[in-house]
Scaffold this motif. Structure first.
Motif, PDB file in Angstrom:
ATOM      1  N   SER A  21      52.209   2.855  66.852  1.00  0.00           N
ATOM      2  CA  SER A  21      52.501   4.092  67.594  1.00  0.00           C
ATOM      3  C   SER A  21      53.885   4.641  67.268  1.00  0.00           C
ATOM      4  CB  SER A  21      52.393   3.847  69.099  1.00  0.00           C
ATOM      5  OG  SER A  21      53.305   2.838  69.516  1.00  0.00           O
ATOM      6  N   ARG A  22      54.788   3.798  66.783  1.00  0.00           N
ATOM      7  CA  ARG A  22      56.143   4.263  66.454  1.00  0.00           C
ATOM      8  C   ARG A  22      56.137   5.229  65.277  1.00  0.00           C
ATOM      9  NH1 ARG A  22      58.595  -1.807  67.213  1.00  0.00           N
ATOM     10  NH2 ARG A  22      58.918  -1.694  69.479  1.00  0.00           N
ATOM     11  N   LEU A  23      55.121   5.134  64.431  1.00  0.00           N
ATOM     12  CA  LEU A  23      55.029   6.065  63.301  1.00  0.00           C
ATOM     13  C   LEU A  23      54.833   7.496  63.785  1.00  0.00           C
ATOM     14  CD1 LEU A  23      52.750   3.972  60.917  1.00  0.00           C
ATOM     15  CD2 LEU A  23      55.166   4.486  60.582  1.00  0.00           C
ATOM     16  N   SER A  24      54.143   7.636  64.912  1.00  0.00           N
ATOM     17  CA  SER A  24      53.894   8.975  65.453  1.00  0.00           C
ATOM     18  C   SER A  24      55.140   9.575  66.085  1.00  0.00           C
ATOM     19  CB  SER A  24      52.770   8.923  66.485  1.00  0.00           C
ATOM     20  OG  SER A  24      53.162   8.193  67.628  1.00  0.00           O
ATOM     21  N   LYS A  25      56.169   8.737  66.278  1.00  0.00           N
ATOM     22  CA  LYS A  25      57.406   9.216  66.897  1.00  0.00           C
ATOM     23  C   LYS A  25      58.513   9.441  65.878  1.00  0.00           C
ATOM     24  CE  LYS A  25      56.194   6.710  71.107  1.00  0.00           C
ATOM     25  NZ  LYS A  25      56.523   5.594  72.021  1.00  0.00           N
ATOM     26  N   LEU A  26      58.128   9.357  64.611  1.00  0.00           N
ATOM     27  CA  LEU A  26      59.091   9.552  63.535  1.00  0.00           C
ATOM     28  C   LEU A  26      59.534  11.007  63.483  1.00  0.00           C
ATOM     29  CD1 LEU A  26      60.513   8.271  61.076  1.00  0.00           C
ATOM     30  CD2 LEU A  26      58.519   8.925  59.726  1.00  0.00           C
ATOM     31  N   GLU A  27      60.814  11.215  63.342  1.00  0.00           N
ATOM     32  CA  GLU A  27      61.369  12.568  63.314  1.00  0.00           C
ATOM     33  C   GLU A  27      61.613  13.005  61.875  1.00  0.00           C
ATOM     34  OE1 GLU A  27      65.296  14.807  65.112  1.00  0.00           O
ATOM     35  OE2 GLU A  27      64.369  13.204  66.272  1.00  0.00           O
ATOM     36  N   PHE A  28      60.805  13.964  61.415  1.00  0.00           N
ATOM     37  CA  PHE A  28      60.942  14.484  60.066  1.00  0.00           C
ATOM     38  C   PHE A  28      61.307  15.961  60.116  1.00  0.00           C
ATOM     39  CE2 PHE A  28      58.866  11.019  57.650  1.00  0.00           C
ATOM     40  CZ  PHE A  28      59.622  11.100  56.495  1.00  0.00           C
ATOM     41  N   LYS A  29      62.207  16.355  59.222  1.00  0.00           N
ATOM     42  CA  LYS A  29      62.565  17.757  59.104  1.00  0.00           C
ATOM     43  C   LYS A  29      61.812  18.384  57.934  1.00  0.00           C
ATOM     44  CE  LYS A  29      67.311  16.814  60.700  1.00  0.00           C
ATOM     45  NZ  LYS A  29      68.748  16.880  60.322  1.00  0.00           N
ATOM     46  N   LYS A  30      61.468  19.652  58.106  1.00  0.00           N
ATOM     47  CA  LYS A  30      60.845  20.421  57.027  1.00  0.00           C
ATOM     48  C   LYS A  30      59.622  19.711  56.448  1.00  0.00           C
ATOM     49  CE  LYS A  30      64.182  23.561  57.001  1.00  0.00           C
ATOM     50  NZ  LYS A  30      63.993  24.963  57.345  1.00  0.00           N
ATOM     51  N   ILE A  31      58.725  19.235  57.296  1.00  0.00           N
ATOM     52  CA  ILE A  31      57.549  18.505  56.834  1.00  0.00           C
ATOM     53  C   ILE A  31      56.682  19.360  55.913  1.00  0.00           C
ATOM     54  CG2 ILE A  31      56.121  19.168  58.800  1.00  0.00           C
ATOM     55  CD1 ILE A  31      56.189  15.708  57.100  1.00  0.00           C
ATOM     56  N   TRP A  32      56.769  20.680  56.068  1.00  0.00           N
ATOM     57  CA  TRP A  32      55.950  21.567  55.236  1.00  0.00           C
ATOM     58  C   TRP A  32      56.306  21.455  53.759  1.00  0.00           C
ATOM     59  CZ3 TRP A  32      58.450  25.154  52.265  1.00  0.00           C
ATOM     60  CH2 TRP A  32      59.760  25.490  52.637  1.00  0.00           C
ATOM     61  N   ILE A  33      57.536  21.016  53.456  1.00  0.00           N
ATOM     62  CA  ILE A  33      57.954  20.860  52.062  1.00  0.00           C
ATOM     63  C   ILE A  33      57.121  19.769  51.378  1.00  0.00           C
ATOM     64  CG2 ILE A  33      59.846  20.136  50.544  1.00  0.00           C
ATOM     65  CD1 ILE A  33      61.783  21.484  52.417  1.00  0.00           C
ATOM     66  N   PHE A  34      56.925  18.634  52.063  1.00  0.00           N
ATOM     67  CA  PHE A  34      56.118  17.549  51.518  1.00  0.00           C
ATOM     68  C   PHE A  34      54.662  17.996  51.331  1.00  0.00           C
ATOM     69  CE2 PHE A  34      59.548  15.178  53.654  1.00  0.00           C
ATOM     70  CZ  PHE A  34      59.949  14.340  52.619  1.00  0.00           C
ATOM     71  N   ILE A  35      54.146  18.714  52.320  1.00  0.00           N
ATOM     72  CA  ILE A  35      52.758  19.164  52.263  1.00  0.00           C
ATOM     73  C   ILE A  35      52.556  20.117  51.088  1.00  0.00           C
ATOM     74  CG2 ILE A  35      50.972  20.455  53.479  1.00  0.00           C
ATOM     75  CD1 ILE A  35      52.191  19.444  56.105  1.00  0.00           C
ATOM     76  N   LEU A  36      53.496  21.044  50.904  1.00  0.00           N
ATOM     77  CA  LEU A  36      53.397  22.008  49.813  1.00  0.00           C
ATOM     78  C   LEU A  36      53.477  21.311  48.456  1.00  0.00           C
ATOM     79  CD1 LEU A  36      53.186  24.925  48.915  1.00  0.00           C
ATOM     80  CD2 LEU A  36      55.671  25.146  49.170  1.00  0.00           C
ATOM     81  N   ALA A  37      54.394  20.347  48.333  1.00  0.00           N
ATOM     82  CA  ALA A  37      54.531  19.599  47.081  1.00  0.00           C
ATOM     83  C   ALA A  37      53.249  18.838  46.754  1.00  0.00           C
ATOM     84  CB  ALA A  37      55.709  18.628  47.182  1.00  0.00           C
ATOM     85  N   LEU A  38      52.641  18.239  47.771  1.00  0.00           N
ATOM     86  CA  LEU A  38      51.395  17.504  47.572  1.00  0.00           C
ATOM     87  C   LEU A  38      50.272  18.439  47.130  1.00  0.00           C
ATOM     88  CD1 LEU A  38      49.815  14.870  47.791  1.00  0.00           C
ATOM     89  CD2 LEU A  38      49.388  15.400  50.200  1.00  0.00           C
TER      90      LEU A  38
END
Length: 197
Positions: A21-38
């Motif tokens: 459950s701790r993975l769901s509490k991870l704080e990431f900035k600009k997650i859309w950058i990773f999605i776009l790169a993928l």
């Protein structure tokens, strides 16, 4: 290898007393950058194999763009220290691609051993936009796709040293999050879209 790293990391994380459950509490900035790169990288593979003229013509520029996004995403979130291992692996992959005209040298024998004879034939014929045969003319061939995981492994594949580092970094990243009690203090996932790059 990334999927296997994630599964094994979660398994060992649970053994060490970590919480998924701790993975769901991870704080990431600009997650859309990773999605776009993928999306860009998947698109390069799919359209490159199908022979799309636009992708084949601008394969270098598209590859560069996808890696720029990936690097930006990691650098923005570099406070997650294990991401530096993933960054190191990515740099090795990019370096060998850059040195060989934005194509990754791949062992033909390794492809055959892994059971990908059709992919080996396409590589030898020069029809793939992202692979070239590994030979004496290849630059920094040691960083190419030379590590074969053959059958009876359920998902035969051929990897580079950079791929190994990326998988290791992902494993350690998941482990560090699952076993970090500090994530119990937060109650939700936070994707910060408002922060500046």
């Amino acid at each position: 290898m990334l999927l296997e790293s994630m599964i094994v990391a979660i398994f060992f994380g649970k053994i060490r007393g970590g919480k998924f459950s701790r993975l769901s509490k991870l704080e990431f900035k600009k997650i859309w950058i990773f999605i776009l790169a993928l999306i860009i990288q998947v698109g390069v593979i799919l359209f490159g194999v199908s022979g799309n003229k636009f992708v084949l013509k601008y394969i270098r520029e598209i590859n560069i763009l996808s890696y720029v996004f990936l690097f930006l995403g990691i650098i923005i979130n570099i406070k997650q220290r294990t991401l530096t291992i993933i960054l190191f692996g990515m740099l090795m992959n990019v370096f060998v691609m850059f040195s060989n005209g934005w194509r990754t040298p791949v062992s033909i024998d390794g492809l055959m051993l892994a059971g990908y004879s059709e992919l080996a034939d396409l590589t030898l014929s020069g029809k793939l936009a992202f692979y070239i045969p590994l030979d004496e003319a290849s630059k920094y061939g040691l960083l190419g796709k030379i590590i074969t995981v053959p059958p009876p492994y359920f998902f035969p594949q051929i990897l580079s040293i950079g791929d190994i580092f990326i998988s290791l970094g992902l494993f350690l990243f998941i482990q560090s999050v699952m076993t970090d009690e500090g994530f119990d203090k937060t109650s939700m996932v936070r994707f910060n879209y408002k922060s500046r790059i």
